[in-house]
Design a protein around this motif. Sequence first.
Motif, PDB file in Angstrom:
ATOM      1  N   LEU A  60     -18.549  22.143 -34.904  1.00 35.52           N
ATOM      2  CA  LEU A  60     -17.291  22.320 -34.170  1.00 35.52           C
ATOM      3  C   LEU A  60     -17.038  23.788 -33.864  1.00 35.52           C
ATOM      4  O   LEU A  60     -16.598  24.139 -32.759  1.00 35.52           O
ATOM      5  N   HIS A  61     -17.304  24.643 -34.831  1.00 30.42           N
ATOM      6  CA  HIS A  61     -17.131  26.082 -34.626  1.00 30.42           C
ATOM      7  C   HIS A  61     -18.013  26.563 -33.476  1.00 30.42           C
ATOM      8  O   HIS A  61     -17.547  27.280 -32.573  1.00 30.42           O
ATOM      9  N   GLU A  62     -19.269  26.150 -33.482  1.00 23.36           N
ATOM     10  CA  GLU A  62     -20.186  26.583 -32.430  1.00 23.36           C
ATOM     11  C   GLU A  62     -19.822  25.969 -31.078  1.00 23.36           C
ATOM     12  O   GLU A  62     -20.144  26.545 -30.024  1.00 23.36           O
ATOM     13  N   ALA A  63     -19.139  24.821 -31.096  1.00 21.85           N
ATOM     14  CA  ALA A  63     -18.694  24.185 -29.858  1.00 21.85           C
ATOM     15  C   ALA A  63     -17.431  24.817 -29.291  1.00 21.85           C
ATOM     16  O   ALA A  63     -17.014  24.463 -28.192  1.00 21.85           O
ATOM     17  N   GLY A  64     -16.814  25.752 -30.039  1.00 19.17           N
ATOM     18  CA  GLY A  64     -15.736  26.549 -29.469  1.00 19.17           C
ATOM     19  C   GLY A  64     -14.331  26.262 -29.918  1.00 19.17           C
ATOM     20  O   GLY A  64     -13.378  26.794 -29.325  1.00 19.17           O
TER      21      GLY A  64
END
Length: 454
Positions: A144-148
Motif C-alpha cells: 500500500l505504501h508503494e502504491a501511494g
Amino acid sequence: MPGTAEFDLVFRARRVVGPRGTAPAAVAVRDERIAAVEAFDAPLPAARTVELADDEVLLPGLVDTHVHVNDPGRSEWEGFGTATRAAAAGGITTLVDMPLNSLPPTTDTPALAVKQDAARDQVHIDVGFWGGAIRGNLAELRGLHEAGVFGFKCFLLHSGVDEFPPLDAAELDAALREVARYDALMIVHAEDSEAIEHAPTAHGEDYRDFLGSRPRGAENLAIAHVLEAARRTGARVHILHLSSSDALPMIASARADGVRVTVETCPHYLSFTAEEIPDGATQFKCCPPIREAANRELLWRGLADGTIDCVVSDHSPCTPELKRLDIGDFGVAWGGVSSLQLGLPAVWTQARLRGYELADVVRWMADRPAALAGLRHKGRIEVGADADLCVFAPDEAFVVDVADLHHRNPVSPYHGRALSGAVRQTWLRGAPIVGPEVTDPVARGALLSRTQTR
C-alpha cells in the motif's frame, strides 16, 4: 510575441493570506501553479484578471486530511461526487479519504484500486487516500505504501464496522515497527477498548449518559499508550480527532522528548459544548464525544501554543435513518458529524471571538494539514504551489440550512446555527469550481498519490 499575456490569470486582493501574514498582493497563475506573488498594483499581464471586492480575502484552498467518503459500498451514506462538491463549496481543494466505511476497506492494494476506480471522474477537488492497518494485514502495508497511500489508519477499539478490526497492543507495536522501516505515518483513533468496556453503557436520549460511556480517561490512556509505542519504535504517529484536553500536557512532553507525534482536532470540538446538546439530538453524536465548555477552551489553548497542529473535519456521514433521529437514542445512533462544507466558517466564527486572525485559521486548516500528508504543493499561496485558492468574505453572516449543503444526506448539528464567513469562490489549479460563473460544476479533480502529488 508582442502583447502576449505572460500569465494565465492574476488575482488582485487588498487582503491575501500568505506564509508571512496578510497583506495586499497580486497573485499570478501560469500552467495551474502560482508563478508570482507581487505588490497589489504590480504590472502582471494576464489573459484574465480577477479583482476581489473590498470585503473579500484571498486564502489558499484548504486541505482536509480526515474525510470518510464511504464510496464504494456505502455510497448511500456519501459518495465522491457529493463529498467533493461539498468540500469545494467550503473552500477545500484537497482531501484525503479514510480507509474504512467503504466496502472493501482500503487494507490491500486491490482494495485501493477499487477505491480509486470509484473516485475517478467523480471528484471536484484533488483527492488522496489513507491505507488501513488492521488485524492480519501487516504484510499488506508495504505494498500500500508503494502504491501511494499517504499513511495508515488504525483503531485501538472497535471501529464501528466489523470489516475494519482494531489492533491490540502487540499488533500496534508490530505495525509501527513495520511502517517505521519506510518512515510512513500511522494515524490513530485513540480510545482504550478496555476502559470503554468498563464504562457505563450509552442508552436513551440524555447526552450526559453518552458522554459517560466515552470517558476522557479512555482517550487519555490510549494516547499515552500510542506515545510510548512511538517512543519505542521510532515511528511517526498522528493522534486523530483529539477531544480530551487532559492529553495535551503528555503530548507536549513526549514531543519535547523527541517523540514524532502530531495532533489534530475538529471544528465540532471547537464549536459545541456538551452542556448545550439537547436531549435526543443524535446529530451531535461522535466518537470521541463533544465534551464540556471548559475542555473546549483548553483545546483552543492547545491550538494557540502549537500542541495541536491542525483542524480537520472528520466528516463521517450516514443516512438519516442510521442517526435514529426518530427515537433520539444515543446508544444506537451512528456516531459521526457531517460538516465538510462548514469547517471554515465554523472555525472562523469561534476563532475571531477569541482574538485569532484568518492567518491562524489558514495555518491550522491549510498549511499544516498539507504538511502532515506531505502535500508539498498544497495549502499555501507562494510561488510553485498549486493555484488552489478560496475567495472568502469573513464578515458575511448566514444561518446554516442543511437543505443548502451538498453532502448526500441533510443531517448536521450545525443546522440553524449562525456562522460568520462565506466562501464565494473556489479555484482548483487555476480553474473556477465554485462561484457565480460555475453553473454546471465539472469534476476536474485529480487522484493524488504520495509518490506523485503533482
